[in-house]
Enzyme design. Structure first.
Site, PDB file in Angstrom:
ATOM      1  N   GLU A   1      -6.179  -1.433  -0.970  1.00 43.77           N
ATOM      2  CA  GLU A   1      -5.367  -0.663  -0.060  1.00 43.77           C
ATOM      3  C   GLU A   1      -3.891  -0.818  -0.364  1.00 43.77           C
ATOM      4  OE1 GLU A   1      -3.913  -4.133   1.978  1.00 43.77           O
ATOM      5  OE2 GLU A   1      -4.793  -3.975  -0.133  1.00 43.77           O
TER       6      GLU A   1
ATOM      7  N   GLU B   1      -2.781  -3.588  -2.346  1.00 46.91           N
ATOM      8  CA  GLU B   1      -3.285  -3.811  -3.710  1.00 46.91           C
ATOM      9  C   GLU B   1      -4.279  -5.354  -3.795  1.00 46.91           C
ATOM     10  OE1 GLU B   1      -0.701  -1.803  -6.679  1.00 46.91           O
ATOM     11  OE2 GLU B   1       0.283  -3.605  -6.065  1.00 46.91           O
TER      12      GLU B   1
END
Length: 789
Positions: A426, A429
């Site tokens: 997401e 990271e």
């Protein structure tokens, strides 16, 4: 030029090199593309310098040392520092540094030559005492401190400091004579250590090879009389030394004026948002110039995240990336921030650059060097979506000229549909699964892409993309909202940070109340795994930003109450939020630099995101604008994170001020400019009308469930049709229970995806199906249960 070395320095290769602090006071570069050099300021001294492209670091730092020659020596980090731009919006600075004991003052004006890769500095030492001034240079050429080579050379009868590594050459010259000079290995025979020993420069080494080196020169100055220093780069020694010598021979005032005039010409065309600020436009001026400055000059359109290496003082040559890389998410946020101030040209270049950087399958590397080479190869579906959103905005503005964005858009849309809805990473990271912010970006991008395809006459593919977007939108709450929350005594139902799921698992669980989330960046002995429904963040606000959920929605408001209860920090500047509870990306508990684990601190960009939500909800955004301005340091620099604990004076950590994370962070500056523009317009600048019309307009949309190879859904509710998708063309043989089989030929799309729809069934049961391929081969038989709604 052959460099003879009569007195080589001992002590090689020196101690292990490190970078410098990421807490920058300023970032400087010329507005001209002909001057492809960038410098940063840290504690008022010149720290990392980048050349010939914005991702290539060549210097650790360059600073003055002051000594009385007998009792004391001070470097610039020991001094009280004040920094201000030479002119609002111009990335050149006046730095005033005062000795706490009032024995002297250094006044420096720092700019870049407007046409060449030269950093120019005019300096005045004000003092009533007989003091000695030294210039110390620590090259970290070609992205590293090891394997550097340095020389003290004679150029046209004048001493000059020169360093090189491979085909990178650096030369430092001064308009006043260098009366003594030396080069040595850091920690062993360098000039700083030499001076610290007895406050005199005893070494006279003329070269140091293949190590971590530093060069030093004593300057023959007169108190109160300004002099010029030049730091020049070239890919051969003669070019660097010639440029440095010429730069110190020409009047500094003329170069400075040309530098300032260039920046004034650039800035005068922008939208003035001063009235929407709370600081008279100071942060607005710096933010728009900083966003512009983070575009490379040899690769137009390449916008990096930050000219900094987070916690660089604790990181060595292994940290060659830092934040001076391209992330398409950060890049599009920067481009949209520039759109907010009326700059269309830079965002258009950015989109064209992204189009050339897109991978053949439609994805993008997690981050990459500006020449397109990957640094990290992770997959983040929001980074695939953001370029599509930017393409839509520019397309609607008529800014794309002869460029056709549809090939990029269709490849990206195909990638999102094939690989989603769970993302391998997401926006932070660190986790895989169903992320509210990633879903928001994907839904928005698909609607934007569908609109462009429809305008191009491809109605069938546009409808397919819209219906897949509907599928995502209809499952947002089922995937990312807990009904068993325990984080707030009065709220059981709220958004969570992410519903963890392995995208490689074709049979997803998808229940946010059943899964465990593993938190990245946790240290040995710390708890790493938590129930997913007990970890929250504010990423769901992206659903409101783009028009997928309404401001004031009770679920959104309840989720904000949970977030505020856990993540809000009230500082003297105003409110700021942490990313999520249990975050480990930040300094350690005692303020030690982050190194694979720590404690997540508060992020100013989240104050900007909250401000956008409050504006959408019809509430006052003044506290959020003022808070962002209060978080700015130096010459208008917004940090990635601010310290949210008690002050630790020895480490320079002050409650509500910058941590050792990236400073400046372009995402934060873009968020600030967009908030000012949103405040002026009375609506969220990022809101996409066609998205809001579709999802907030109460129009009828069929209920849809999707089966595809990477998401082999096990059930579909009654009244919901089942769409079967596959990259290959197929004939679908399906039947309900033991009834007669039906045959459907798949419909192809230009996205490289074919599909067939099983009609909605209004009673519980089972659907079985198999694929028949064009060559006559068949797949196994799959089953999907039909359950009562």
């Amino acid at each position: 030029m052959e460099h003879l070395c009569e007195h080589p320095a001992p002590g090689g290769p020196g101690i292990a090199p490190t970078w410098t602090s990421a807490i920058k006071d300023g970032v400087g570069t010329a507005a001209s593309s002909g001057s492809n050099v960038w410098f940063t300021l840290e504690s008022g001294l010149i720290s990392e310098v980048y050349w010939p492209t914005i991702d290539q670091t060549q210097l650790r730092d360059m600073q003055f040392l002051v000594s009385d020659g007998r009792r004391w020596m001070m470097d610039e980090r020991d001094l009280d520092t004040d920094i201000e731009p030479l002119r609002p919006g111009a990335l050149g600075f006046r730095v005033t540094q005062s000795d706490p004991a009032n024995r002297f003052r250094l006044v420096k004006e720092i700019v870049c030559d407007p046409e060449q890769p030269i950093v120019l500095m005019e300096t005045t030492l004000d003092t009533d005492e007989p003091l000695e001034l030294f210039l110390l240079v620590a090259p970290h050429l070609a992205l590293g401190g090891w394997a550097n080579n340095g020389y003290v050379v004679d150029v046209a009868g004048q001493p000059m400091l020169v360093a090189h590594k491979h085909d990178v050459w650096l030369a430092v010259a001064s308009s006043v004579p260098m009366v003594e000079a030396s080069v040595g290995f850091v920690g062993e025979t360098d000039g700083w250590r030499d001076l610290r020993d007895n406050f005199r420069l005893d070494h006279r080494f003329t070269c140091a090879h293949n190590g971590n080196i530093a060069l030093i020169a004593e300057l023959d100055i007169s108190p109160g009389v300004p002099f010029t220093t030049a730091l020049a780069f070239a890919d051969w020694d003669h070019g660097a030394t010639t440029a440095a010598l010429q730069a110190t021979a020409l009047p500094f005032a003329g170069r400075k004026q040309a530098f300032l005039d260039q920046w004034e010409a650039v800035n005068e065309s922008f939208v003035d948002l001063t009235e929407q600020s709370e600081d008279g436009g100071r942060l607005m001026e710096s933010s728009r110039s900083l966003l512009l400055s983070h575009e490379d000059k040899r690769y137009p359109g390449a916008l990096i995240a930050s000219l900094s290496i987070p916690w660089g003082e604790a990181k060595g040559d292994e940290e060659i990336g830092g934040y001076h890389l391209v992330w398409s998410r950060d890049m599009v946020n920067t481009a949209t921030g520039l759109l907010a101030i009326g700059d269309v040209d830079t965002p258009t270049r950015a989109l064209l650059y992204l189009a050339t950087s897109q991978l053949p399958d439609g994805g993008f590397y997690q981050n990459f060097w500006i020449n397109g080479e990957p640094y990290w190869r992770g997959v983040q579906l929001d980074e695939v979506a953001f370029p599509v959103i930017l393409a839509y905005r520019l397309h609607e503005m008529g800014a794309l000229g002869a460029f056709d964005p549809l090939p990029m858009v269709t490849r990206a849309a195909g990638y999102m549909i094939r690989h989603g809805p769970a993302t391998p990473q997401e926006r932070w990271e660190e986790a895989a699964g169903y992320s509210p912010s990633t879903l928001a970006s994907n839904i928005t991008a698909l609607i934007c892409g569908a609109h462009m395809l429809r305008q191009a006459g491809d109605e069938a593919t546009a409808v397919f993309m819209e219906e897949y977007s509907d599928f995502l939108e209809q499952h947002i709450e089922a995937w990312t909202v807990t009904n068993q929350g325990t984080l707030h005594p009065e709220i059981k139902r709220h958004f969570i940070r992410i519903n963890p799921d392995d995208p490689a698992n074709p049979i997803p669980a998808e229940n946010p109340d059943d899964d465990e989330l593993t938190i990245a960046n946790k240290g040995p002995g710390e708890q790493h795994t938590f129930p997913a429904n007990r970890v929250v963040g504010s990423g769901f606000l992206e659903l409101v930003r783009y028009g997928i959920r309404a401001p004031g929605d009770p679920l959104v408001e309840d989720s904000l109450a949970v977030v505020d209860n856990l993540l809000r920090v009230d500082t003297p500047a105003g409110p700021v939020w942490r990313r999520y509870n249990h975050d480990g990306y930040g300094e350690g508990p005692n303020g030690e630099p982050y190194h694979s684990h720590g404690v997540g601190r508060a992020w100013p960009l989240l104050t900007g995101e909250r401000g956008h939500y409050e504006l959408a909800a019809g509430r006052d955004v003044q506290p959020f604008v003022a808070a962002l301005e209060g978080f700015a340091i130096g010459a208008g620099i917004l940090p990635e994170q601010v310290w949210d604990g008690p002050d630790i004076e020895a480490l320079g950590l002050v409650f509500g001020s910058a941590t050792g994370g990236a400073s400046p962070l372009m995402w934060a500056h873009a968020e600030y400019l967009k908030l000012l523009r949103s405040r002026r317009d009375g609506r969220v600048f990022d809101l996409i009308d066609i998205v809001a019309d579709r999802y907030l307009g109460n129009r009828h949309r069929d209920r849809i469930q999707v089966w595809k190879p990477n998401r082999q859904v096990q059930s579909v509710p009654t009244g919901c049709y089942l769409r079967i998708q596959h990259p290959w063309a197929f004939t679908l043989i399906w039947q309900e229970g033991s009834e007669s089989a039906h045959t459907i030929e798949s419909t192809p799309t230009r996205l490289g995806i074919s599909y067939a729809d099983v009609p909605a069934i209004d009673h519980p049961g089972e659907v079985g199906f198999r694929f028949v391929w064009a060559d006559g081969g068949e797949s196994e038989r799959y089953r999907v249960e039909v359950t009562r709604t």
